[in-house]
Motif scaffolding. Structure first.
Motif, PDB file in Angstrom:
ATOM      1  N   ASP A  84      -7.358  12.019  -9.991  1.00  0.00           N
ATOM      2  CA  ASP A  84      -8.576  12.832 -10.034  1.00  0.00           C
ATOM      3  C   ASP A  84      -9.591  12.406  -8.982  1.00  0.00           C
ATOM      4  N   LYS A  85      -9.500  11.174  -8.512  1.00  0.00           N
ATOM      5  CA  LYS A  85     -10.397  10.681  -7.457  1.00  0.00           C
ATOM      6  C   LYS A  85      -9.861  10.977  -6.060  1.00  0.00           C
ATOM      7  N   GLY A  86      -8.660  11.550  -5.977  1.00  0.00           N
ATOM      8  CA  GLY A  86      -8.065  11.814  -4.668  1.00  0.00           C
ATOM      9  C   GLY A  86      -7.406  10.605  -4.051  1.00  0.00           C
ATOM     10  N   ILE A  87      -7.229   9.562  -4.833  1.00  0.00           N
ATOM     11  CA  ILE A  87      -6.553   8.363  -4.338  1.00  0.00           C
ATOM     12  C   ILE A  87      -5.047   8.622  -4.315  1.00  0.00           C
ATOM     13  N   ASP A  88      -4.432   8.415  -3.184  1.00  0.00           N
ATOM     14  CA  ASP A  88      -3.001   8.730  -3.004  1.00  0.00           C
ATOM     15  C   ASP A  88      -2.276   7.470  -2.542  1.00  0.00           C
ATOM     16  N   MET A  89      -2.079   6.546  -3.458  1.00  0.00           N
ATOM     17  CA  MET A  89      -1.414   5.290  -3.137  1.00  0.00           C
ATOM     18  C   MET A  89       0.096   5.502  -3.011  1.00  0.00           C
ATOM     19  N   VAL A  90       0.635   5.150  -1.866  1.00  0.00           N
ATOM     20  CA  VAL A  90       2.054   5.323  -1.556  1.00  0.00           C
ATOM     21  C   VAL A  90       2.713   3.955  -1.540  1.00  0.00           C
ATOM     22  N   ILE A  91       3.829   3.816  -2.254  1.00  0.00           N
ATOM     23  CA  ILE A  91       4.520   2.538  -2.282  1.00  0.00           C
ATOM     24  C   ILE A  91       5.237   2.298  -0.960  1.00  0.00           C
ATOM     25  N   TYR A  92       5.124   1.067  -0.446  1.00  0.00           N
ATOM     26  CA  TYR A  92       5.806   0.639   0.776  1.00  0.00           C
ATOM     27  C   TYR A  92       6.533  -0.674   0.502  1.00  0.00           C
ATOM     28  N   PRO A  93       7.606  -0.917   1.246  1.00  0.00           N
ATOM     29  CA  PRO A  93       8.247  -2.233   1.138  1.00  0.00           C
ATOM     30  C   PRO A  93       7.332  -3.334   1.639  1.00  0.00           C
ATOM     31  N   VAL A  94       7.503  -4.537   1.117  1.00  0.00           N
ATOM     32  CA  VAL A  94       6.938  -5.703   1.796  1.00  0.00           C
ATOM     33  C   VAL A  94       7.503  -5.700   3.209  1.00  0.00           C
ATOM     34  N   PRO A  95       6.663  -5.855   4.226  1.00  0.00           N
ATOM     35  CA  PRO A  95       7.160  -5.712   5.602  1.00  0.00           C
ATOM     36  C   PRO A  95       8.184  -6.769   5.980  1.00  0.00           C
ATOM     37  N   ASN A  96       8.961  -6.435   6.984  1.00  0.00           N
ATOM     38  CA  ASN A  96       9.960  -7.366   7.499  1.00  0.00           C
ATOM     39  C   ASN A  96       9.276  -8.469   8.303  1.00  0.00           C
ATOM     40  N   GLY A  97       9.939  -9.616   8.366  1.00  0.00           N
ATOM     41  CA  GLY A  97       9.432 -10.692   9.202  1.00  0.00           C
ATOM     42  C   GLY A  97       9.485 -10.324  10.666  1.00  0.00           C
ATOM     43  N   ASP A  98       8.595 -10.900  11.446  1.00  0.00           N
ATOM     44  CA  ASP A  98       8.560 -10.593  12.881  1.00  0.00           C
ATOM     45  C   ASP A  98       9.707 -11.243  13.640  1.00  0.00           C
ATOM     46  N   ASN A  99      10.139 -12.405  13.176  1.00  0.00           N
ATOM     47  CA  ASN A  99      11.174 -13.134  13.904  1.00  0.00           C
ATOM     48  C   ASN A  99      12.385 -13.478  13.038  1.00  0.00           C
ATOM     49  N   SER A 100      12.221 -13.487  11.722  1.00  0.00           N
ATOM     50  CA  SER A 100      13.320 -13.866  10.847  1.00  0.00           C
ATOM     51  C   SER A 100      14.366 -12.757  10.786  1.00  0.00           C
ATOM     52  N   SER A 101      15.619 -13.163  10.697  1.00  0.00           N
ATOM     53  CA  SER A 101      16.713 -12.189  10.637  1.00  0.00           C
ATOM     54  C   SER A 101      17.156 -11.890   9.209  1.00  0.00           C
ATOM     55  N   ASN A 102      16.557 -12.584   8.203  1.00  0.00           N
ATOM     56  CA  ASN A 102      16.991 -12.331   6.827  1.00  0.00           C
ATOM     57  C   ASN A 102      16.222 -11.155   6.233  1.00  0.00           C
ATOM     58  N   ASP A 103      16.707 -10.646   5.088  1.00  0.00           N
ATOM     59  CA  ASP A 103      16.076  -9.536   4.391  1.00  0.00           C
ATOM     60  C   ASP A 103      15.385 -10.000   3.113  1.00  0.00           C
ATOM     61  N   ASN A 104      15.120 -11.284   3.000  1.00  0.00           N
ATOM     62  CA  ASN A 104      14.531 -11.820   1.780  1.00  0.00           C
ATOM     63  C   ASN A 104      13.136 -11.260   1.548  1.00  0.00           C
ATOM     64  N   LYS A 105      12.856 -10.933   0.269  1.00  0.00           N
ATOM     65  CA  LYS A 105      11.547 -10.408  -0.105  1.00  0.00           C
ATOM     66  C   LYS A 105      11.080 -11.081  -1.393  1.00  0.00           C
ATOM     67  N   PRO A 106       9.783 -11.363  -1.493  1.00  0.00           N
ATOM     68  CA  PRO A 106       9.272 -12.043  -2.686  1.00  0.00           C
ATOM     69  C   PRO A 106       9.290 -11.137  -3.902  1.00  0.00           C
ATOM     70  N   CYS A 107       9.624 -11.712  -5.041  1.00  0.00           N
ATOM     71  CA  CYS A 107       9.709 -10.965  -6.294  1.00  0.00           C
ATOM     72  C   CYS A 107       9.247 -11.859  -7.439  1.00  0.00           C
ATOM     73  N   TYR A 108       8.693 -11.258  -8.460  1.00  0.00           N
ATOM     74  CA  TYR A 108       8.545 -11.957  -9.721  1.00  0.00           C
ATOM     75  C   TYR A 108       9.887 -11.834 -10.441  1.00  0.00           C
ATOM     76  N   VAL A 109      10.557 -12.930 -10.612  1.00  0.00           N
ATOM     77  CA  VAL A 109      11.858 -12.938 -11.277  1.00  0.00           C
ATOM     78  C   VAL A 109      11.733 -13.727 -12.568  1.00  0.00           C
ATOM     79  N   ASP A 110      12.082 -13.079 -13.671  1.00  0.00           N
ATOM     80  CA  ASP A 110      12.099 -13.767 -14.958  1.00  0.00           C
ATOM     81  C   ASP A 110      13.456 -14.425 -15.155  1.00  0.00           C
TER      82      ASP A 110
END
Length: 485
Positions: free
Chosen positions: A313-339
């Motif tokens: 109702d406020k016109g807020i349009d939050m779009v989900i995005y991935p955590v960005p990739n590292g600039d130099n790292s070649s891995n795809d690891n991303k931080p998560c809350y893991v139980d």
């Protein structure tokens, strides 16, 4: 309908330690009156099991298993019913504890010999390890071919030498939410979904317009957690942890970036401050709900909140995005809350307890039922329990993921987000013994305070922090192996 009993908790003993909360993703539901079913039997830690032909057969005798997790109460009931439909000789009793005092609740149950057969532990793995609540279930876990689909980034979490004392049971990834309305207002193009960490930092600066009280970035999850994981090669934990040791160099850079953003107004004014009242008209409003914020650094469950009328109702349009990739790292690891969850050291039915832990956590069969539950579960008034799922699968199984993707909007951003979370990295305290003790030491030395007051720079003390973290974690790991000999 298959029937089962739910057990509430009654805290009759004094608290033995302070609960250390990693994140708040509690399920619904109240507590009933406590009814105890004592779980006796000798400690079966490191018991030897013949797994030459795979996992041993499940018992055909009538047995009862108790289970405790803070997952959504409706989901727990649904999955327990499905488990009992498959194994009609097993009764599952759900043990309910208050999440705010979760570890104290486990302590009280353990003190009376009533630890649940299967349970999740909250925040700090050391609480369960030091009290020897967890049983080694490596013989079952290692013999189960399905576990080959656990991502490499988290495969060893829960292991101590040859012991498997816990396992990841739920994955709630970090996410970045971008307000498309603010981007449009400022005539700034939305970034590519394949963006990089430095692009995110640059965007935060561009989105900061002091004369319009528009702020580039607000933090729930932290850059100091994100940057070491995505930018540091072979980092599978916080503070640049590589499975053996820490490296605080990238953490130090991220901390100093956060301090710069605080000083230059990229971050909004502090909650409750006079500056927040001036900027938003209300000192106690969340910056992401004002329409004056470009990016909210957060986690997956907040997608549900941004779909509510309060924001639309406020016109807020939050779009989900991935955590960005590292600039130099070649891995795809991303931080998560893991139980994480485990099997009680005093359970009389470790084979069946393993199957329940897996079913309620990472296993494929249980997950296919979860997907049905995400779609169909309703409250008593008929409203849906879930708008979007509050977590993502742990197994890298194509059938699970394809079914899961149907539960969210079929947008480029959502698909990119889900494609980005197949290499989860858990928070340190959940699987690294001694990690929380190190954070406590940081607090006792007032290191966080000195950093926030700009009395010291993170780069000046990174060597000291690395040495102290390595020392405390190694001592704690040695203690675990000694206790479980």
């Amino acid at each position: 309908m298959t029937m089962f009993r739910k057990f509430g908790s009654m805290f009759v003993l004094a608290s033995a330690f302070t609960t250390l909360v990693a994140c708040n993703n509690a399920g619904d539901g109240g507590n009933d009156t406590l009814t105890n079913t004592p779980s006796t039997g000798e400690n079966k830690t490191q018991q030897t099991i013949d797994t030459t032909d795979g996992l041993p057969a499940m018992t055909t005798e009538n047995i009862t298993l108790t289970y405790a997790s803070w997952d959504n109460a409706y989901m727990n009931e649904y999955l327990a019913e499905k488990f009992m439909e498959k194994y009609p000789n097993i009764t599952v009793e759900l043990v309910e504890l208050e999440q705010a005092t979760w570890n104290e609740g486990l302590f009280n149950l353990a003190s009376t010999g009533n630890l649940p057969d299967v349970f999740w532990y909250l925040g700090d793995v050391s609480a369960s390890l030091d009290n020897m609540w967890l049983q080694d279930f490596s013989a079952y876990y290692n013999a189960d071919p399905e576990n080959e689909l656990i991502p490499a980034s988290i495969k060893e979490a829960g292991t101590f030498g040859d012991l498997r004392l816990s396992a990841p049971v739920k994955n709630l990834p970090f996410a970045i939410f971008l307000d498309r309305t603010v981007f449009g207002k400022l005539n700034i193009p939305m970034p590519s979904v394949d963006w990089t960490y430095s692009e995110m930092i640059d965007l935060a600066k561009k989105l900061t317009v002091p004369e319009q009280s528009i702020y580039g970035m607000n933090l729930y999850t932290q850059l100091t957690t994100i940057s070491p994981i995505v930018n540091q090669e072979n980092s599978i934990g916080e503070f640049g942890y590589n499975g053996e040791s820490f490296d605080f160099s990238v953490y130090a850079e991220a901390y100093e970036q956060q301090r710069e953003f605080s000083r230059t107004g990229v971050f909004p004014p502090a909650f409750g401050s006079e500056e927040a009242a001036q900027a938003f008209g209300d000192p106690e409003v969340w910056a992401a709900s004002t329409g004056q914020l470009g990016m909210q650094v957060d986690a997956i469950w907040t997608a549900n909140l941004f779909e509510t009328a309060e924001f639309k109702d406020k016109g807020i349009d939050m779009v989900i995005y991935p955590v960005p990739n590292g600039d130099n790292s070649s891995n795809d690891n991303k931080p998560c809350y893991v139980d994480f969850g485990g099997i009680s050291s005093v359970t009389e039915h470790p084979r069946e307890a393993y199957e329940l832990l897996k079913w309620m956590g990472w296993g494929k069969e249980g997950w296919m039922h979860k997907i049905d539950a995400f779609e169909t579960l309703t409250y008593e008034d008929g409203s849906k329990v879930y708008t979007y799922p509050d977590g993502v699968p742990l197994l890298d199984d194509s059938e699970i993921w394809e079914a899961y993707k149907t539960l969210v909007p079929q947008t480029e951003e959502w698909m990119a987000f889900l494609d980005s979370v197949h290499s989860p990295v858990a928070m340190g305290g959940t699987y690294i013994p001694g990690f929380q003790s190190f954070l406590t030491w940081m607090g006792e030395q007032d290191i966080f305070g000195k950093l926030d007051r700009d009395e010291i720079k993170a780069s000046d003390i990174q060597a000291e922090l690395t040495e102290q973290a390595n020392k405390m974690v190694q001592e704690a790991r040695d203690k675990v192996l000694q206790n479980y000999q």
